[in-house]
Design a protein around this motif. Structure first.
Motif, PDB file in Angstrom:
ATOM      1  N   LEU A 202      11.982  89.454  62.305  1.00  0.00           N
ATOM      2  CA  LEU A 202      11.513  90.032  61.040  1.00  0.00           C
ATOM      3  C   LEU A 202      10.712  89.010  60.247  1.00  0.00           C
ATOM      4  O   LEU A 202       9.668  89.335  59.665  1.00  0.00           O
ATOM      5  CB  LEU A 202      12.710  90.522  60.220  1.00  0.00           C
ATOM      6  CG  LEU A 202      12.376  91.091  58.829  1.00  0.00           C
ATOM      7  CD1 LEU A 202      11.493  92.319  58.946  1.00  0.00           C
ATOM      8  CD2 LEU A 202      13.654  91.420  58.066  1.00  0.00           C
ATOM      9  N   ILE A 203      11.172  87.768  60.198  1.00  0.00           N
ATOM     10  CA  ILE A 203      10.460  86.727  59.441  1.00  0.00           C
ATOM     11  C   ILE A 203       9.090  86.470  60.051  1.00  0.00           C
ATOM     12  O   ILE A 203       8.091  86.330  59.337  1.00  0.00           O
ATOM     13  CB  ILE A 203      11.306  85.437  59.401  1.00  0.00           C
ATOM     14  CG1 ILE A 203      12.579  85.681  58.585  1.00  0.00           C
ATOM     15  CG2 ILE A 203      10.502  84.284  58.813  1.00  0.00           C
ATOM     16  CD1 ILE A 203      13.553  84.538  58.634  1.00  0.00           C
ATOM     17  N   PHE A 204       9.019  86.417  61.382  1.00  0.00           N
ATOM     18  CA  PHE A 204       7.725  86.222  62.042  1.00  0.00           C
ATOM     19  C   PHE A 204       6.792  87.378  61.725  1.00  0.00           C
ATOM     20  O   PHE A 204       5.600  87.172  61.442  1.00  0.00           O
ATOM     21  CB  PHE A 204       7.926  86.104  63.546  1.00  0.00           C
ATOM     22  CG  PHE A 204       6.649  85.904  64.309  1.00  0.00           C
ATOM     23  CD1 PHE A 204       6.015  84.681  64.325  1.00  0.00           C
ATOM     24  CD2 PHE A 204       6.080  86.956  65.008  1.00  0.00           C
ATOM     25  CE1 PHE A 204       4.824  84.505  65.011  1.00  0.00           C
ATOM     26  CE2 PHE A 204       4.897  86.793  65.715  1.00  0.00           C
ATOM     27  CZ  PHE A 204       4.270  85.557  65.708  1.00  0.00           C
ATOM     28  N   SER A 205       7.302  88.603  61.763  1.00  0.00           N
ATOM     29  CA  SER A 205       6.485  89.772  61.422  1.00  0.00           C
ATOM     30  C   SER A 205       5.985  89.683  59.988  1.00  0.00           C
ATOM     31  O   SER A 205       4.805  89.970  59.713  1.00  0.00           O
ATOM     32  CB  SER A 205       7.309  91.054  61.616  1.00  0.00           C
ATOM     33  OG  SER A 205       6.600  92.186  61.178  1.00  0.00           O
ATOM     34  N   ALA A 206       6.861  89.266  59.067  1.00  0.00           N
ATOM     35  CA  ALA A 206       6.455  89.137  57.657  1.00  0.00           C
ATOM     36  C   ALA A 206       5.385  88.065  57.484  1.00  0.00           C
ATOM     37  O   ALA A 206       4.434  88.245  56.715  1.00  0.00           O
ATOM     38  CB  ALA A 206       7.673  88.826  56.800  1.00  0.00           C
ATOM     39  N   CYS A 207       5.510  86.939  58.203  1.00  0.00           N
ATOM     40  CA  CYS A 207       4.496  85.879  58.119  1.00  0.00           C
ATOM     41  C   CYS A 207       3.133  86.391  58.589  1.00  0.00           C
ATOM     42  O   CYS A 207       2.107  86.131  57.943  1.00  0.00           O
ATOM     43  CB  CYS A 207       4.923  84.680  58.968  1.00  0.00           C
ATOM     44  SG  CYS A 207       6.264  83.708  58.259  1.00  0.00           S
ATOM     45  N   CYS A 208       3.126  87.103  59.696  1.00  0.00           N
ATOM     46  CA  CYS A 208       1.859  87.656  60.204  1.00  0.00           C
ATOM     47  C   CYS A 208       1.249  88.619  59.191  1.00  0.00           C
ATOM     48  O   CYS A 208       0.035  88.604  58.935  1.00  0.00           O
ATOM     49  CB  CYS A 208       2.100  88.375  61.532  1.00  0.00           C
ATOM     50  SG  CYS A 208       2.523  87.289  62.905  1.00  0.00           S
ATOM     51  N   PHE A 209       2.097  89.457  58.585  1.00  0.00           N
ATOM     52  CA  PHE A 209       1.592  90.427  57.615  1.00  0.00           C
ATOM     53  C   PHE A 209       1.044  89.728  56.368  1.00  0.00           C
ATOM     54  O   PHE A 209       0.006  90.126  55.823  1.00  0.00           O
ATOM     55  CB  PHE A 209       2.704  91.399  57.220  1.00  0.00           C
ATOM     56  CG  PHE A 209       2.249  92.500  56.306  1.00  0.00           C
ATOM     57  CD1 PHE A 209       1.551  93.582  56.807  1.00  0.00           C
ATOM     58  CD2 PHE A 209       2.511  92.431  54.947  1.00  0.00           C
ATOM     59  CE1 PHE A 209       1.113  94.586  55.953  1.00  0.00           C
ATOM     60  CE2 PHE A 209       2.076  93.432  54.089  1.00  0.00           C
ATOM     61  CZ  PHE A 209       1.377  94.517  54.598  1.00  0.00           C
ATOM     62  N   LEU A 210       1.720  88.677  55.907  1.00  0.00           N
ATOM     63  CA  LEU A 210       1.232  87.940  54.738  1.00  0.00           C
ATOM     64  C   LEU A 210      -0.105  87.261  55.029  1.00  0.00           C
ATOM     65  O   LEU A 210      -0.973  87.185  54.146  1.00  0.00           O
ATOM     66  CB  LEU A 210       2.275  86.907  54.314  1.00  0.00           C
ATOM     67  CG  LEU A 210       3.549  87.460  53.664  1.00  0.00           C
ATOM     68  CD1 LEU A 210       4.549  86.342  53.418  1.00  0.00           C
ATOM     69  CD2 LEU A 210       3.226  88.177  52.355  1.00  0.00           C
ATOM     70  N   ILE A 211      -0.284  86.772  56.255  1.00  0.00           N
ATOM     71  CA  ILE A 211      -1.567  86.161  56.617  1.00  0.00           C
ATOM     72  C   ILE A 211      -2.666  87.214  56.623  1.00  0.00           C
ATOM     73  O   ILE A 211      -3.799  86.958  56.186  1.00  0.00           O
ATOM     74  CB  ILE A 211      -1.453  85.455  57.980  1.00  0.00           C
ATOM     75  CG1 ILE A 211      -0.605  84.186  57.838  1.00  0.00           C
ATOM     76  CG2 ILE A 211      -2.834  85.100  58.530  1.00  0.00           C
ATOM     77  CD1 ILE A 211      -0.385  83.435  59.121  1.00  0.00           C
ATOM     78  N   VAL A 212      -2.352  88.414  57.095  1.00  0.00           N
ATOM     79  CA  VAL A 212      -3.329  89.509  57.039  1.00  0.00           C
ATOM     80  C   VAL A 212      -3.729  89.779  55.588  1.00  0.00           C
ATOM     81  O   VAL A 212      -4.916  89.890  55.254  1.00  0.00           O
ATOM     82  CB  VAL A 212      -2.748  90.782  57.683  1.00  0.00           C
ATOM     83  CG1 VAL A 212      -3.689  91.965  57.463  1.00  0.00           C
ATOM     84  CG2 VAL A 212      -2.525  90.573  59.172  1.00  0.00           C
ATOM     85  N   GLY A 213      -2.722  89.890  54.706  1.00  0.00           N
ATOM     86  CA  GLY A 213      -3.020  90.112  53.290  1.00  0.00           C
ATOM     87  C   GLY A 213      -3.821  88.985  52.682  1.00  0.00           C
ATOM     88  O   GLY A 213      -4.739  89.218  51.872  1.00  0.00           O
TER      89      GLY A 213
END
Length: 559
Positions: A202-213
Motif C-alpha cells: 500500500l505504501i509503495f502504491s501511495a508513493c507512486c500515486f503521489l509522484i503522479v500527482g
C-alpha cells in the motif's frame, strides 16, 4: 508485472536523456529595481547604477520597474527567430531595448480590474533587436497580490523552434513517466486489496500515486493558464505532494529494514518534515530542497543499516540511492529530483518483488505440505491396522448382532463418503465438519464399546473451516483419553465471534487426558497447522491446555 522495473528504468533514462544541455546563447548580467513610474526607464541607454538590487515590499500595488542587462552571445541564423520566456510575479509591460514587445495584464490597475495575464509567457524578439551584443530588458510591473514577493525572475532566450520542441519533448517524457507510475500504483493497490495485511504494498502504491500527482501539478503550467495570484496555491500543492513522498519512502524502508527506536526516529523525522513544510513566506525552493535532502539522508541511513545487517536486497537499494547522488551532481535539481525518485522507487519495487517471491514460495510450500499431510491423514484412516481393527469389530457385531453390524457398515461407509467429498476442498461448511465428527463417533462406539457423546453450542451454519480440523482434534481426544466412571467420553464444540475474530473451543471430558495430549509435533497437529496456514496465513491462533476432567483446544481465526 515482471517487466515493470525495466519499463520504469527506460522511462527514467528517457527523462535523463531529454534534458541535454545546449550551448548558451545569452548571458544575464543581473537585474535592478526601482519604485516609481517613468517612461524613460524603458530606454536602452539609461543610468540605473543607483537602482536597488532588491525591493522588500511594494506598497499598495504601486508601479515599479526592473532593468536587466543581457548579452546576446550569438545572433540568430537565417530563418531563426529568438523568443524570450519570462515568469515575473505581477502584471506587467515588457520592453526590449526600449521597444514594447508584450504585455501581461494591467499593471497599476489590479485593484480595480480582475486578474488578467499568465505567469509563463513567451514573447518574440524582433529580428533587428536580436543582434549580438548588450541589450536591456525592462519591465513595468505591479504586484498587488503579493507585495512582499519582489525578486529575481527566470529569463530564457532561445530559438523559437528549439524552445517549443524541447518543452514538448520534456512534457511528453514526463507524462510517460507519470503514466508508468500511475499504472504501477493501481496494480499494487489491487494487490493490497487482495491481501490487506501487506502494508508495504500500500505504501509503495501511495508513493507512486503521489509522484503522479507531483508531475501533473508541476507540468500543469504547460497547458493550464495560471495567473500569478494563484501560483502560490500550485506551489503549496507541490510541496504537499513532496511532504507525503518524503515521509512515505523512509517509512517504507523502515518497515523493510527495522532498526532500534524506529518509532521515535520516525516521529522526529515527521516533525522535521513538517517544520520545513510550515516555513513562512515564499521560500518554496528551501522547503523542497530541505524535504528532499532529509528524505535521502534518512533513507540512506536505514538502507545502510540493512546492508550492515545483511538484509536481502539492501545492497542493491543502497546502489540506487548512490546513483541518485551521481545524477544530482551531473544535472540540475529538477532532473535529479524525478530521476532520483524513479531510481529509489525501482529499489522499493525490487524489495517488493523479493517479498512477493518469498510469499509465493511459502504458499507453494504450504500447498505441498497440506497435500502431503492430507494424504497422510487419509492413509491414517484406511491404514491396515485401522481396517483390521474395524473389520474385526465388524465380524464380532455381525456374529452377535447382525442388525447392529449392518448399522456399523453403514456408518463406516458414510464416513468414507464424507472424506471423499471434502478431500480436495480448502474450506467446508462447519455443518459438514460436524457431520464428519458425529459419523466418526458412531464408528468408534461400535469399535470400543464406549459411550461417546457430542454437544455443540452457538454454531453459525454460515461459517466455514478447513476440512478435518475438528475431526483431527476429535481423533486425538479418542486416542489419548480414558472413559469416565460411567464408561463415557463427552466432546463439546463452542462457537463465539466478535468484530476481531471467530473462536472455536473444542473440549474433551474424559479421564487420563493430560498424560498423553501434550504432544505438539504429531501428524495430526501438523496437519491442522498446515491447513490453517494455507487458508488464513498468519491470522489464526491454536492453543491447548488441560482443564478439570479433560482437555481444551481453542482455535481463533482473525478477521
Amino acid at each position: 508485472m515482471k517487466s515493470a522495473p525495466f519499463f520504469l528504468l527506460i522511462c527514467i533514462l528517457l527523462l535523463t536523456s531529454s534534458c541535454e544541455q545546449k550551448p548558451a546563447i545569452f548571458k544575464n548580467n543581473g537585474t535592478a529595481f526601482q519604485l516609481g513610474d517613468h517612461p524613460s526607464w524603458a530606454k536602452k541607454v539609461w543610468n540605473d547604477s543607483n537602482w536597488k538590487r532588491r525591493i522588500k515590499r511594494i506598497p499598495e500595488g504601486e508601479i515599479f520597474w526592473s532593468r536587466t542587462r543581457i548579452d546576446i552571445l550569438k545572433a540568430p541564423e537565417v530563418f531563426e527567430s529568438y523568443v524570450l520566456e519570462i515568469d515575473p510575479y505581477g502584471e506587467y509591460e515588457i520592453f526590449w531595448d526600449g521597444v514594447l514587445i508584450g504585455k501581461s495584464g494591467n499593471p497599476g490597475q489590479e485593484a480595480e480590474l480582475p486578474p488578467e495575464g499568465e505567469l509563463w509567457v513567451t514573447y518574440n524578439i524582433p529580428m533587428h533587436l536580436a543582434t549580438e551584443g548588450e541589450h536591456v530588458l525592462a519591465l513595468r510591473l505591479s504586484n498587488y497580490y503579493f507585495p512582499d514577493h519582489v525578486g529575481q525572475y527566470e529569463i530564457e532566450i532561445a530559438d523559437y523552434e528549439d524552445l517549443f520542441t524541447d518543452r514538448l519533448i520534456e512534457t511528453s517524457y514526463m507524462h510517460v513517466f507519470a503514466g508508468a507510475f500511475l499504472i504501477t500504483s493501481i496494480y499494487f493497490l489491487f494487490l493490497f486489496l487482495n491481501s490487506k495485511k501487506e502494508y508495504p504494498t500500500l505504501i509503495f502504491s501511495a508513493c507512486c500515486f503521489l509522484i503522479v500527482g507531483l508531475v501533473l501539478t508541476v507540468f500543469s503550467k504547460d497547458y493550464i493558464p495560471i495567473h500569478y495570484s494563484v501560483h502560490v496555491i500550485r506551489l503549496q500543492i507541490i510541496n504537499s505532494f513532496l511532504l507525503g513522498i518524503s515521509f512515505l519512502i523512509p517509512y517504507y524502508f523502515s518497515m523493510q529494514f527495522p532498526f532500534p527506536r524506529r518509532r521515535l526516529s520516525l516521529v522526529l523525522y515527521a516533525i522535521l518534515l513538517i517544520s520545513f513544510w510550515l516555513i513562512n513566506g515564499h521560500a518554496f525552493g528551501l522547503k523542497t530542497v530541505g524535504m528532499v535532502l532529509s528524505m535521502w539522508c534518512f533513507s540512506f541511513g536505514m538502507v545502510a543499516y540493512g546492508a550492515y545487517k545483511n538484509v536481502r536486497g539492501a545492497r542493491l537499494v543502497l546502489v540506487t540511492l548512490l546513483l541518485s547522488v551521481i545524477v544530482f551532481l551531473a544535472s540540475g535539481f529538477v532532473v535529479s529530483l524525478y530521476t532520483g525518485l524513479g531510481l529509489i522507487l525501482l529499489g522499493m519495487l525490487y524489495l517488493l518483488s523479493l517479498n512477493i517471491k518469498a510469499q509465493r514460495l511459502a504458499y507453494e510450500n504450504t500447498l505441498v505440505q497440506s497435500t502431503r499431510l492430507r494424504l497422510e491423514l487419509l492413509k491414517k484412516n484406511i491404514q491396515p491396522h485401522f481396517l483390521l481393527n474395524t473389520l474385526t469389530s465388524l465380524i464380532d457385531w455381525v456374529e452377535e448382532a447382525p442388525k447392529k453390524g449392518v448399522l456399523f457398515i453403514e456408518a463406516l461407509a458414510k464416513e468414507f463418503d464424507l472424506f471423499n467429498q471434502i478431500e480436495n476442498q480448502t474450506l467446508i461448511p462447519i455443518s459438514q465438519e460436524i457431520a464428519l465428527c458425529r459419523q466418526h463417533l458412531e464408528i468408534m462406539k461400535y469399535r470400543k464399546e464406549i459411550n461417546y457423546t457430542w454437544e455443540e453450542e452457538g454454531i453459525d451454519p454460515e461459517q466455514k473451516i478447513p476440512p478435518a480440523i475438528l475431526h483431527t482434534l476429535l481423533e486425538n481426544g479418542i486416542t489419548h483419553s480414558l472413559p469416565l466412571e460411567d464408561n463415557s467420553i463427552r466432546f463439546k464444540l463452542l462457537f463465539e465471534s466478535n468484530s476481531d475474530y471467530v473462536c472455536y473451543t473444542f473440549s474433551t471430558f474424559a479421564a487420563g487426558v493430560g498424560q498423553t495430549t501434550s504432544r505438539e509435533d504429531g501428524t495430526g497437529l501438523k496437519y491442522i497447522k498446515a491447513r490453517l496456514a494455507e487458508s488464513y496465513q498468519e491470522k489464526w491462533d491454536l492453543t491447548s491446555e488441560p482443564m478439570d476432567h479433560g482437555w481444551k483446544n481453542t482455535l481463533k481465526i482473525y478477521s
